[in-house]
Design a protein around this motif. Structure first.
Motif, PDB file in Angstrom:
ATOM      1  N   ARG A  41       0.722  -1.235  -0.171  1.00  0.00           N
ATOM      2  CA  ARG A  41      -0.111   0.081  -0.039  1.00  0.00           C
ATOM      3  C   ARG A  41       0.780   1.155  -0.201  1.00  0.00           C
ATOM      4  NH1 ARG A  41      -2.863  -1.546   3.571  1.00  0.00           N
ATOM      5  NH2 ARG A  41      -2.210  -0.345   5.331  1.00  0.00           N
ATOM      6  N   LEU A  42       1.977   1.298   1.039  1.00  0.00           N
ATOM      7  CA  LEU A  42       2.950   2.573   0.987  1.00  0.00           C
ATOM      8  C   LEU A  42       3.646   2.572  -0.348  1.00  0.00           C
ATOM      9  CD1 LEU A  42       4.033   2.257   4.480  1.00  0.00           C
ATOM     10  CD2 LEU A  42       2.528   3.792   3.574  1.00  0.00           C
ATOM     11  N   LEU A  43       3.941   1.534  -0.894  1.00  0.00           N
ATOM     12  CA  LEU A  43       4.897   1.648  -2.276  1.00  0.00           C
ATOM     13  C   LEU A  43       3.818   2.067  -3.353  1.00  0.00           C
ATOM     14  CD1 LEU A  43       6.908  -1.843  -1.986  1.00  0.00           C
ATOM     15  CD2 LEU A  43       7.626   0.664  -1.914  1.00  0.00           C
ATOM     16  N   GLU A  44       2.738   1.666  -3.366  1.00  0.00           N
ATOM     17  CA  GLU A  44       1.738   2.071  -4.230  1.00  0.00           C
ATOM     18  C   GLU A  44       1.389   3.786  -4.262  1.00  0.00           C
ATOM     19  OE1 GLU A  44      -2.695   0.425  -6.139  1.00  0.00           O
ATOM     20  OE2 GLU A  44      -2.693   1.159  -3.918  1.00  0.00           O
ATOM     21  N   LYS A  45       1.396   4.178  -2.989  1.00  0.00           N
ATOM     22  CA  LYS A  45       0.967   5.532  -2.752  1.00  0.00           C
ATOM     23  C   LYS A  45       2.528   6.254  -3.247  1.00  0.00           C
ATOM     24  CE  LYS A  45      -1.706   5.498   1.151  1.00  0.00           C
ATOM     25  NZ  LYS A  45      -1.865   5.914   2.767  1.00  0.00           N
ATOM     26  N   GLN A  46       3.539   5.849  -3.508  1.00  0.00           N
ATOM     27  CA  GLN A  46       4.836   6.264  -3.831  1.00  0.00           C
ATOM     28  C   GLN A  46       5.145   6.020  -5.589  1.00  0.00           C
ATOM     29  OE1 GLN A  46       8.213   4.713  -1.837  1.00  0.00           O
ATOM     30  NE2 GLN A  46       7.282   4.679   0.108  1.00  0.00           N
ATOM     31  N   GLY A  47       4.045   5.658  -5.939  1.00  0.00           N
ATOM     32  CA  GLY A  47       3.787   5.480  -7.279  1.00  0.00           C
ATOM     33  C   GLY A  47       4.991   4.264  -8.046  1.00  0.00           C
ATOM     34  N   LEU A  48       5.306   3.441  -7.098  1.00  0.00           N
ATOM     35  CA  LEU A  48       6.007   2.320  -7.620  1.00  0.00           C
ATOM     36  C   LEU A  48       5.680   1.105  -8.113  1.00  0.00           C
ATOM     37  CD1 LEU A  48       8.594   2.842  -4.659  1.00  0.00           C
ATOM     38  CD2 LEU A  48       8.901   3.781  -6.877  1.00  0.00           C
ATOM     39  N   LEU A  49       4.169   0.974  -7.977  1.00  0.00           N
ATOM     40  CA  LEU A  49       3.588  -0.412  -8.021  1.00  0.00           C
ATOM     41  C   LEU A  49       2.144  -0.190  -8.146  1.00  0.00           C
ATOM     42  CD1 LEU A  49       2.198  -1.459  -5.372  1.00  0.00           C
ATOM     43  CD2 LEU A  49       4.501  -2.472  -5.035  1.00  0.00           C
ATOM     44  N   ILE A  50       1.307  -0.944  -8.458  1.00  0.00           N
ATOM     45  CA  ILE A  50      -0.165  -0.852  -8.523  1.00  0.00           C
ATOM     46  C   ILE A  50      -0.639  -2.327  -8.160  1.00  0.00           C
ATOM     47  CG2 ILE A  50      -0.363  -1.913 -11.026  1.00  0.00           C
ATOM     48  CD1 ILE A  50      -3.070  -0.189 -11.265  1.00  0.00           C
ATOM     49  N   ARG A  51      -1.523  -2.194  -6.910  1.00  0.00           N
ATOM     50  CA  ARG A  51      -2.041  -3.273  -6.336  1.00  0.00           C
ATOM     51  C   ARG A  51      -2.970  -4.142  -7.047  1.00  0.00           C
ATOM     52  NH1 ARG A  51      -3.807  -2.162  -0.670  1.00  0.00           N
ATOM     53  NH2 ARG A  51      -4.450  -0.118  -1.524  1.00  0.00           N
TER      54      ARG A  51
END
Length: 255
Positions: A41-51
């Motif tokens: 969830r935090l990595l998605e907020k950073q724009g690094l992945l999509i869940r």
């Protein structure tokens, strides 16, 4: 490994494999799935992945022609057998084709490869694969209805099977928990009938199974060997299994 190192490792795995699953990461890092979901969830907020449900994938960012070539080379040279198999599978697809993706992690990886192909139709009961494909305007995505089997994150049952009636597909990609040259593709799941329906409406049925599956036998048959037109596997397939498949006159592609 601290939290920062773990999240960096998750990004590294994403770049290598295209997708990651919560259950796999939880086992690999020996932490709870709740903690892994927090990381994603935090990595998605950073724009690094999509869940997506049960995991995450790389963002489909615009790329130049040169960058795309390098990306394809990276996939083809990957040490992950499932990535190699997915890359080889996608090479069979032409623009305008209709594809069926069965459930499974390898077919999910094929979904990532399909993002590079325009003007195709994909029919699937594979929820993670559907999530990956849903953002592409170049892909017509058709979902089988039915009951969700949480263990495999896929849809099954009479409704899912009925959704396939009256259609024709060019290629079906199917995985398995085990492969027996004398029996066929097998699974450890109960009541697995949708694959046979998918195969019956497909002009070509391709099994995408890594070499480790040839040492296992599930208790339910997914498809007998005579329903397959091609097997794609990796270079670690044993000579004995190569001989057994050759005796069946079943084409084999080593990714």
């Amino acid at each position: 490994m601290n939290t920062f190192e773990r999240r960096n490792q998750i990004i590294k795995l994403l770049k290598e494999n295209g997708t990651v699953l919560v259950s796999d990461l939880s086992q690999q890092f020996d932490i709870s799935e709740v903690s892994i979901r927090t990381d994603l969830r935090l990595l998605e907020k950073q724009g690094l992945l999509i869940r997506f449900h049960g995991g995450a994938g790389l963002l489909n960012t615009p790329q130049s022609e040169d960058t795309e070539t390098k990306l394809e080379e990276r996939y083809s040279l990957s040490q992950n057998p499932k990535n190699q198999i997915a890359y080889a599978a996608a090479k069979l697809i032409k623009e305008g084709n209709t594809i069926i993706l069965d459930s499974g992690s390898t077919t999910m990886m094929i979904a990532h490869q399909l993002l590079k192909i325009k003007n195709i139709t994909v029919i699937t009961n594979n929820l993670p694969a559907a999530t990956i494909l849903s953002d592409s305007p170049d892909i017509t995505l058709v979902l089988c209805g039915g009951t969700v089997r949480h263990k495999t994150r896929s849809m099954h049952g009479t409704m899912a099977e009925n959704a396939l009636q009256g259609i024709r597909a060019d290629i079906m990609f199917v995985g398995a928990d085990g492969v027996d040259p004398h029996i066929g593709l097998t699974t450890f799941n109960e009541g697995y009938h949708i694959s046979s329906v998918m195969a019956s409406v497909s002009s070509k049925v391709v099994a995408v199974v890594d070499s480790t599956k040839f040492n296992r036998n599930g208790f339910n048959v997914v498809l007998p060997m005579n329903k397959l037109d091609l097997i794609i596997t990796d270079r670690d397939l044993s000579p004995q299994h190569k001989v057994a498949l050759a005796g069946l006159n079943l084409p084999l592609k080593i990714a």
